[in-house]
Design a protein around this motif. Structure first.
Motif, short mmCIF file in Angstrom:
data_model
loop_
_atom_site.label_atom_id
_atom_site.label_comp_id
_atom_site.label_asym_id
_atom_site.label_seq_id
_atom_site.Cartn_x
_atom_site.Cartn_y
_atom_site.Cartn_z
N GLY A 186 -6.61 8.32 5.00
CA GLY A 186 -6.48 9.54 4.45
C GLY A 186 -5.60 9.65 3.31
O GLY A 186 -5.09 10.77 2.47
N PHE A 187 -4.84 8.53 2.77
CA PHE A 187 -3.81 8.16 1.82
C PHE A 187 -4.63 7.84 0.76
O PHE A 187 -5.33 6.63 0.56
CB PHE A 187 -2.87 7.18 2.18
N LEU A 188 -4.56 8.40 -0.70
CA LEU A 188 -5.01 7.72 -2.00
C LEU A 188 -3.86 7.57 -2.60
O LEU A 188 -3.34 8.48 -3.29
CB LEU A 188 -6.02 8.78 -2.37
N PRO A 189 -3.68 6.37 -3.12
CA PRO A 189 -2.70 5.87 -4.00
C PRO A 189 -2.83 6.59 -5.39
O PRO A 189 -4.03 6.89 -6.03
CB PRO A 189 -2.73 4.43 -3.91
N GLY A 206 0.76 -12.67 1.36
CA GLY A 206 2.12 -12.58 1.87
C GLY A 206 2.69 -11.39 2.28
O GLY A 206 2.06 -10.54 3.19
N ASN A 207 3.91 -10.92 1.47
CA ASN A 207 4.67 -9.83 2.01
C ASN A 207 4.26 -8.57 0.99
O ASN A 207 4.86 -7.48 0.93
CB ASN A 207 6.15 -10.01 2.13
N LEU A 208 3.49 -8.88 0.09
CA LEU A 208 3.15 -8.01 -0.99
C LEU A 208 1.77 -7.35 -0.62
O LEU A 208 0.78 -7.74 -0.28
CB LEU A 208 2.68 -8.67 -2.42
N VAL A 209 1.92 -5.87 -0.70
CA VAL A 209 0.88 -4.99 -0.42
C VAL A 209 0.48 -4.28 -1.54
O VAL A 209 1.51 -3.51 -2.32
CB VAL A 209 1.17 -4.14 0.89
N VAL A 210 -0.86 -4.27 -2.16
CA VAL A 210 -0.84 -3.42 -3.36
C VAL A 210 -2.27 -2.55 -2.85
O VAL A 210 -3.03 -2.86 -2.31
CB VAL A 210 -1.64 -4.23 -4.51
N ASP A 211 -1.76 -1.03 -3.22
CA ASP A 211 -2.76 -0.01 -2.67
C ASP A 211 -3.13 0.56 -3.87
O ASP A 211 -2.31 0.77 -5.00
CB ASP A 211 -2.05 0.80 -1.93
N LEU A 212 -4.68 0.67 -4.19
CA LEU A 212 -5.13 1.16 -5.16
C LEU A 212 -6.33 2.11 -4.87
O LEU A 212 -6.69 2.20 -3.95
CB LEU A 212 -5.91 0.13 -6.17
N ARG A 213 -6.67 3.01 -5.95
CA ARG A 213 -7.53 4.06 -5.59
C ARG A 213 -8.70 3.90 -6.56
O ARG A 213 -8.50 3.31 -7.53
CB ARG A 213 -7.38 5.34 -5.66
N GLY A 214 -10.05 4.01 -6.16
CA GLY A 214 -11.16 3.91 -7.12
C GLY A 214 -12.22 4.69 -6.58
O GLY A 214 -12.22 4.84 -5.45
N LEU A 221 -8.24 1.01 -1.69
CA LEU A 221 -8.48 -0.52 -1.66
C LEU A 221 -7.24 -0.98 -1.39
O LEU A 221 -6.10 -0.64 -1.79
CB LEU A 221 -8.89 -0.89 -2.75
N ARG A 222 -6.85 -1.82 -0.53
CA ARG A 222 -5.62 -2.44 -0.03
C ARG A 222 -5.81 -4.03 -0.24
O ARG A 222 -6.69 -4.67 0.49
CB ARG A 222 -5.12 -2.18 1.18
N LEU A 223 -5.18 -4.73 -1.05
CA LEU A 223 -4.78 -6.23 -1.17
C LEU A 223 -3.50 -6.53 -0.75
O LEU A 223 -2.46 -5.96 -1.02
CB LEU A 223 -4.70 -6.31 -2.83
N THR A 224 -3.43 -7.40 0.32
CA THR A 224 -2.57 -8.05 0.91
C THR A 224 -2.51 -9.63 0.39
O THR A 224 -3.24 -10.09 0.62
CB THR A 224 -2.56 -7.77 2.36
#
Length: 73
Positions: free
Chosen positions: A57-60, A21-29, A16-19
């Motif tokens: 293919g990337f899991l944070p 502005g310039n902030l990107v938060v990558d999470l897995r669930g 899951l990616r939350l964006t």
């Protein structure tokens, strides 16, 4: 480093990616939690933030906070 456990260990995890502005938060669930989160997000999105499932293919390492709350629609 030990990762927090999934509330549904038999189910594959999703990215899951939350964006905003310039902030990107990558999470897995687990897939169910991520898709329920996105379904809820799409029903009332915030104009300055985007949320999406990423198939790269990337899991944070960091899991979705309160993931178990998103298991039921």
């Amino acid at each position: 480093m030990s990762l927090p456990r999934s509330p549904r260990p038999a189910e594959p995890d999703a990215h899951l990616r939350l964006t905003t502005g310039n902030l990107v938060v990558d999470l897995r669930g687990c897939r169910t939690a991520v898709r329920n989160f996105l379904r809820d997000w799409l029903s009332h999105p915030h104009p300055s933030m985007t949320a999406s499932e990423v198939s790269d293919g990337f899991l944070p390492h960091r899991r979705l906070p309160c993931e178990a709350l998103w298991l039921d629609p």
